[in-house]
Motif scaffolding. Structure first.
Motif, PDB file in Angstrom:
ATOM      1  N   TYR A 182       0.839  -1.205   0.000  1.00  0.00           N
ATOM      2  CA  TYR A 182       0.000   0.000   0.000  1.00  0.00           C
ATOM      3  C   TYR A 182       0.873   1.253   0.000  1.00  0.00           C
ATOM      4  CZ  TYR A 182      -3.206   3.605   1.570  1.00  0.00           C
ATOM      5  OH  TYR A 182      -3.926   4.752   1.675  1.00  0.00           O
ATOM      6  N   ASN A 183       1.857   1.296   0.891  1.00  0.00           N
ATOM      7  CA  ASN A 183       2.734   2.469   0.987  1.00  0.00           C
ATOM      8  C   ASN A 183       3.591   2.644  -0.264  1.00  0.00           C
ATOM      9  OD1 ASN A 183       1.785   3.187   3.524  1.00  0.00           O
ATOM     10  ND2 ASN A 183       3.276   1.899   4.566  1.00  0.00           N
ATOM     11  N   TYR A 184       4.035   1.547  -0.837  1.00  0.00           N
ATOM     12  CA  TYR A 184       4.852   1.601  -2.055  1.00  0.00           C
ATOM     13  C   TYR A 184       4.028   2.160  -3.217  1.00  0.00           C
ATOM     14  CZ  TYR A 184       8.069  -0.013  -5.707  1.00  0.00           C
ATOM     15  OH  TYR A 184       8.938  -0.088  -6.762  1.00  0.00           O
ATOM     16  N   ILE A 185       2.792   1.695  -3.359  1.00  0.00           N
ATOM     17  CA  ILE A 185       1.918   2.202  -4.427  1.00  0.00           C
ATOM     18  C   ILE A 185       1.631   3.682  -4.202  1.00  0.00           C
ATOM     19  CG2 ILE A 185      -0.407   2.039  -5.414  1.00  0.00           C
ATOM     20  CD1 ILE A 185      -0.205  -1.021  -4.856  1.00  0.00           C
ATOM     21  N   TRP A 186       1.397   4.060  -2.949  1.00  0.00           N
ATOM     22  CA  TRP A 186       1.152   5.470  -2.640  1.00  0.00           C
ATOM     23  C   TRP A 186       2.369   6.324  -3.006  1.00  0.00           C
ATOM     24  CZ3 TRP A 186       3.592   8.864   0.668  1.00  0.00           C
ATOM     25  CH2 TRP A 186       2.956  10.093   0.846  1.00  0.00           C
TER      26      TRP A 186
ATOM     27  N   LEU B 112       4.732   5.682  -5.205  1.00  0.00           N
ATOM     28  CA  LEU B 112       4.860   5.763  -6.668  1.00  0.00           C
ATOM     29  C   LEU B 112       3.838   6.737  -7.244  1.00  0.00           C
ATOM     30  CD1 LEU B 112       5.419   2.002  -7.581  1.00  0.00           C
ATOM     31  CD2 LEU B 112       7.124   3.836  -7.605  1.00  0.00           C
ATOM     32  N   SER B 113       2.639   6.722  -6.712  1.00  0.00           N
ATOM     33  CA  SER B 113       1.595   7.647  -7.182  1.00  0.00           C
ATOM     34  C   SER B 113       1.978   9.086  -6.891  1.00  0.00           C
ATOM     35  CB  SER B 113       0.251   7.331  -6.511  1.00  0.00           C
ATOM     36  OG  SER B 113      -0.163   6.045  -6.813  1.00  0.00           O
ATOM     37  N   GLU B 114       2.536   9.343  -5.713  1.00  0.00           N
ATOM     38  CA  GLU B 114       2.979  10.697  -5.360  1.00  0.00           C
ATOM     39  C   GLU B 114       4.122  11.148  -6.270  1.00  0.00           C
ATOM     40  OE1 GLU B 114       1.941  13.138  -2.984  1.00  0.00           O
ATOM     41  OE2 GLU B 114       0.198  11.856  -3.352  1.00  0.00           O
ATOM     42  N   THR B 115       5.003  10.229  -6.604  1.00  0.00           N
ATOM     43  CA  THR B 115       6.122  10.542  -7.499  1.00  0.00           C
ATOM     44  C   THR B 115       5.589  10.947  -8.868  1.00  0.00           C
ATOM     45  OG1 THR B 115       7.527   8.981  -6.336  1.00  0.00           O
ATOM     46  CG2 THR B 115       8.259   9.661  -8.524  1.00  0.00           C
ATOM     47  N   LEU B 116       4.615  10.196  -9.360  1.00  0.00           N
ATOM     48  CA  LEU B 116       4.012  10.533 -10.661  1.00  0.00           C
ATOM     49  C   LEU B 116       3.251  11.854 -10.600  1.00  0.00           C
ATOM     50  CD1 LEU B 116       2.656   7.075 -11.866  1.00  0.00           C
ATOM     51  CD2 LEU B 116       4.540   8.384 -12.839  1.00  0.00           C
ATOM     52  N   ARG B 117       2.584  12.096  -9.513  1.00  0.00           N
ATOM     53  CA  ARG B 117       1.798  13.324  -9.359  1.00  0.00           C
ATOM     54  C   ARG B 117       2.718  14.554  -9.340  1.00  0.00           C
ATOM     55  NH1 ARG B 117       0.038  16.770  -5.555  1.00  0.00           N
ATOM     56  NH2 ARG B 117       1.059  15.723  -3.834  1.00  0.00           N
TER      57      ARG B 117
END
Length: 96
Positions: free
Chosen positions: A83-87, A89-94
């Motif tokens: 969950y934290n890893y996906i979050w 990665l999503s923040e990095t993309l954002r």
């Protein structure tokens, strides 16, 4: 049935219904055998469910970056880390 009861709308006594199919009297030994068979089948289903769950968690662990490679995360640690890893990665993309 008296004629006045029929005219008042009272229902006639219910007739006995015949049982069909599986609803027949069973002996205690047969019931024990059926219960045991059902329990064995339920245990098999649960065992297969857990094997599939553990296989899926192992596959998830294999794609998560962990620092010591020999460390095996618990089930809850694996889910939280994913969950934290996906979050992250999503923040990095954002932010990019």
């Amino acid at each position: 049935m008296p004629a006045d009861a029929a005219s008042s709308g009272a229902e006639p006594p219910r007739e006995r219904r015949r049982r069909r199919g599986r609803a027949r009297a069973r002996t205690e030994a047969l019931l024990h055998t059926l219960k045991r068979s059902r329990r064995v089948k339920a245990n098999d289903r649960e065992r297969n469910r857990m094997h599939h769950l553990n296989a899926a968690l192992d596959e998830l662990r294999s794609v998560l970056p962990t620092f010591p490679d020999d460390t095996k995360l618990t089930k809850i640690e694996t889910l939280r880390f994913a969950y934290n890893y996906i979050w992250a990665l999503s923040e990095t993309l954002r932010l990019a």
